[in-house]
Write a protein that holds these residues in place. Structure first.
Motif, PDB file in Angstrom:
ATOM      1  N   GLY A   1       0.814  -1.199   0.000  1.00 58.75           N
ATOM      2  CA  GLY A   1       0.000   0.000   0.000  1.00 58.75           C
ATOM      3  C   GLY A   1       0.848   1.248   0.000  1.00 58.75           C
ATOM      4  N   SER A   2       0.177   2.334  -0.195  1.00 60.99           N
ATOM      5  CA  SER A   2       0.828   3.647  -0.223  1.00 60.99           C
ATOM      6  C   SER A   2       0.860   4.264   1.155  1.00 60.99           C
ATOM      7  CB  SER A   2       0.066   4.596  -1.155  1.00 60.99           C
ATOM      8  OG  SER A   2       0.052   4.107  -2.457  1.00 60.99           O
ATOM      9  N   ARG A   3       1.910   5.008   1.421  1.00 57.79           N
ATOM     10  CA  ARG A   3       2.032   5.728   2.684  1.00 57.79           C
ATOM     11  C   ARG A   3       1.202   7.007   2.575  1.00 57.79           C
ATOM     12  NH1 ARG A   3       2.901   3.955   7.543  1.00 57.79           N
ATOM     13  NH2 ARG A   3       4.001   5.414   8.851  1.00 57.79           N
ATOM     14  N   VAL A   4       0.345   7.267   3.550  1.00 61.55           N
ATOM     15  CA  VAL A   4      -0.563   8.413   3.552  1.00 61.55           C
ATOM     16  C   VAL A   4      -0.271   9.247   4.793  1.00 61.55           C
ATOM     17  CG1 VAL A   4      -2.993   9.102   3.675  1.00 61.55           C
ATOM     18  CG2 VAL A   4      -2.353   7.062   2.392  1.00 61.55           C
ATOM     19  N   THR A   5      -0.196  10.560   4.624  1.00 64.63           N
ATOM     20  CA  THR A   5      -0.027  11.467   5.755  1.00 64.63           C
ATOM     21  C   THR A   5      -1.310  12.274   5.914  1.00 64.63           C
ATOM     22  OG1 THR A   5       2.350  11.641   5.393  1.00 64.63           O
ATOM     23  CG2 THR A   5       1.316  13.382   6.702  1.00 64.63           C
ATOM     24  N   LEU A   6      -1.849  12.279   7.128  1.00 72.67           N
ATOM     25  CA  LEU A   6      -3.061  13.028   7.443  1.00 72.67           C
ATOM     26  C   LEU A   6      -2.679  14.234   8.282  1.00 72.67           C
ATOM     27  CD1 LEU A   6      -5.171   9.953   8.548  1.00 72.67           C
ATOM     28  CD2 LEU A   6      -5.140  11.023   6.310  1.00 72.67           C
ATOM     29  N   LEU A   7      -3.149  15.396   7.887  1.00 78.16           N
ATOM     30  CA  LEU A   7      -2.883  16.627   8.616  1.00 78.16           C
ATOM     31  C   LEU A   7      -4.173  17.104   9.255  1.00 78.16           C
ATOM     32  CD1 LEU A   7      -0.674  18.401   5.933  1.00 78.16           C
ATOM     33  CD2 LEU A   7       0.076  17.024   7.883  1.00 78.16           C
ATOM     34  N   GLY A   8      -4.102  17.550  10.481  1.00 77.33           N
ATOM     35  CA  GLY A   8      -5.295  18.016  11.182  1.00 77.33           C
ATOM     36  C   GLY A   8      -4.918  18.642  12.497  1.00 77.33           C
ATOM     37  N   LEU A   9      -5.837  18.556  13.446  1.00 76.24           N
ATOM     38  CA  LEU A   9      -5.615  19.142  14.758  1.00 76.24           C
ATOM     39  C   LEU A   9      -5.989  18.144  15.845  1.00 76.24           C
ATOM     40  CD1 LEU A   9      -7.228  22.636  14.142  1.00 76.24           C
ATOM     41  CD2 LEU A   9      -4.788  22.112  14.225  1.00 76.24           C
ATOM     42  N   ASN A  10      -5.322  18.248  16.983  1.00 75.00           N
ATOM     43  CA  ASN A  10      -5.681  17.494  18.182  1.00 75.00           C
ATOM     44  C   ASN A  10      -5.605  15.975  18.008  1.00 75.00           C
ATOM     45  OD1 ASN A  10      -6.230  19.955  19.532  1.00 75.00           O
ATOM     46  ND2 ASN A  10      -8.229  19.999  18.529  1.00 75.00           N
ATOM     47  N   PHE A  11      -4.534  15.486  17.403  1.00 78.19           N
ATOM     48  CA  PHE A  11      -4.319  14.055  17.255  1.00 78.19           C
ATOM     49  C   PHE A  11      -3.668  13.444  18.498  1.00 78.19           C
ATOM     50  CE2 PHE A  11      -4.006  14.552  12.382  1.00 78.19           C
ATOM     51  CZ  PHE A  11      -5.366  14.305  12.231  1.00 78.19           C
ATOM     52  N   GLY A  12      -3.776  14.113  19.628  1.00 77.67           N
ATOM     53  CA  GLY A  12      -3.242  13.574  20.867  1.00 77.67           C
ATOM     54  C   GLY A  12      -1.788  13.930  21.083  1.00 77.67           C
ATOM     55  N   VAL A  13      -1.209  13.317  22.133  1.00 85.86           N
ATOM     56  CA  VAL A  13       0.163  13.636  22.512  1.00 85.86           C
ATOM     57  C   VAL A  13       1.112  12.451  22.351  1.00 85.86           C
ATOM     58  CG1 VAL A  13      -0.509  15.484  24.090  1.00 85.86           C
ATOM     59  CG2 VAL A  13      -0.334  13.139  24.929  1.00 85.86           C
ATOM     60  N   SER A  14       0.577  11.304  21.882  1.00 85.40           N
ATOM     61  CA  SER A  14       1.425  10.132  21.670  1.00 85.40           C
ATOM     62  C   SER A  14       0.724   9.160  20.731  1.00 85.40           C
ATOM     63  CB  SER A  14       1.726   9.427  22.989  1.00 85.40           C
ATOM     64  OG  SER A  14       0.568   8.771  23.467  1.00 85.40           O
ATOM     65  N   ALA A  15       1.415   8.080  20.401  1.00 84.94           N
ATOM     66  CA  ALA A  15       0.868   7.062  19.505  1.00 84.94           C
ATOM     67  C   ALA A  15       0.005   6.041  20.243  1.00 84.94           C
ATOM     68  CB  ALA A  15       2.012   6.342  18.794  1.00 84.94           C
ATOM     69  N   GLU A  16      -0.229   6.257  21.520  1.00 83.87           N
ATOM     70  CA  GLU A  16      -0.992   5.299  22.322  1.00 83.87           C
ATOM     71  C   GLU A  16      -2.373   5.041  21.713  1.00 83.87           C
ATOM     72  OE1 GLU A  16      -2.767   4.791  26.824  1.00 83.87           O
ATOM     73  OE2 GLU A  16      -1.383   6.412  26.410  1.00 83.87           O
ATOM     74  N   ALA A  17      -2.659   3.768  21.425  1.00 83.92           N
ATOM     75  CA  ALA A  17      -3.959   3.303  20.904  1.00 83.92           C
ATOM     76  C   ALA A  17      -4.332   3.962  19.579  1.00 83.92           C
ATOM     77  CB  ALA A  17      -5.052   3.506  21.946  1.00 83.92           C
ATOM     78  N   LEU A  18      -3.357   4.379  18.792  1.00 88.11           N
ATOM     79  CA  LEU A  18      -3.618   5.073  17.543  1.00 88.11           C
ATOM     80  C   LEU A  18      -4.172   4.119  16.486  1.00 88.11           C
ATOM     81  CD1 LEU A  18      -3.359   7.713  15.895  1.00 88.11           C
ATOM     82  CD2 LEU A  18      -1.075   6.951  15.247  1.00 88.11           C
ATOM     83  N   GLY A  19      -5.221   4.533  15.817  1.00 82.48           N
ATOM     84  CA  GLY A  19      -5.793   3.768  14.716  1.00 82.48           C
ATOM     85  C   GLY A  19      -6.290   4.706  13.638  1.00 82.48           C
ATOM     86  N   VAL A  20      -6.107   4.315  12.371  1.00 86.67           N
ATOM     87  CA  VAL A  20      -6.538   5.123  11.240  1.00 86.67           C
ATOM     88  C   VAL A  20      -7.249   4.209  10.262  1.00 86.67           C
ATOM     89  CG1 VAL A  20      -5.802   6.629   9.346  1.00 86.67           C
ATOM     90  CG2 VAL A  20      -4.536   6.649  11.503  1.00 86.67           C
ATOM     91  N   ALA A  21      -8.374   4.674   9.698  1.00 87.96           N
ATOM     92  CA  ALA A  21      -9.103   3.895   8.697  1.00 87.96           C
ATOM     93  C   ALA A  21      -9.470   4.788   7.525  1.00 87.96           C
ATOM     94  CB  ALA A  21     -10.352   3.275   9.304  1.00 87.96           C
ATOM     95  N   LEU A  22      -9.380   4.230   6.331  1.00 88.52           N
ATOM     96  CA  LEU A  22      -9.839   4.890   5.114  1.00 88.52           C
ATOM     97  C   LEU A  22     -11.019   4.065   4.619  1.00 88.52           C
ATOM     98  CD1 LEU A  22      -6.406   5.493   3.368  1.00 88.52           C
ATOM     99  CD2 LEU A  22      -7.650   7.020   4.899  1.00 88.52           C
ATOM    100  N   GLY A  23     -12.202   4.635   4.668  1.00 93.25           N
ATOM    101  CA  GLY A  23     -13.389   3.850   4.372  1.00 93.25           C
ATOM    102  C   GLY A  23     -13.526   2.768   5.421  1.00 93.25           C
ATOM    103  N   LEU A  24     -13.741   1.528   4.996  1.00 97.22           N
ATOM    104  CA  LEU A  24     -13.880   0.410   5.926  1.00 97.22           C
ATOM    105  C   LEU A  24     -12.563  -0.312   6.173  1.00 97.22           C
ATOM    106  CD1 LEU A  24     -17.252  -1.070   4.617  1.00 97.22           C
ATOM    107  CD2 LEU A  24     -16.887   0.454   6.571  1.00 97.22           C
TER     108      LEU A  24
END
Length: 112
Positions: free
Chosen positions: A1-24
């Protein structure tokens, strides 16, 4: 797959329990970079206008106003190019971006 970078606000202060989904489809190798940047590896897929969901310790966000899309299918060749007007013939379609579905879930229509 391709590497995707998401830019936004308030993504927390660490990678703890981090999950990302595109569609399903859940992204692999989710990486917290900062409270405004998260990266992940998109799973193989198909379709357009997919929602983006990011979740972590203490936050959850679903974004539908800026959807992502996979590249459209690209046909590069069809074999054989000529076949009888009657009867049936196996046709092979070459190309890319046909999606992750098994072959029996793909349909091809020739003609009107």
């Amino acid at each position: 797959g391709s590497r995707v970078t998401l830019l936004g606000l308030n993504f927390g202060v660490s990678a703890e329990a981090l999950g990302v989904a595109l569609g399903l489809s859940e992204c692999g190798l989710a990486e917290w970079r900062s409270d405004t940047s998260v990266a992940c590896t998109a799973a193989a897929g198909a379709g357009g206008h997919l929602r983006v969901a990011v979740a972590g310790a203490g936050f959850s966000s679903v974004h539908e106003s800026t959807p992502v899309s996979y590249d459209s299918p690209n046909v590069t060749a069809i074999e054989p190019r000529n076949h009888p007007a009657r009867g049936s013939v196996n046709v092979t379609v070459h190309g890319s971006n046909f999606g992750p579905s098994p072959a029996d879930a793909v349909s091809v229509r020739i003609g009107d």
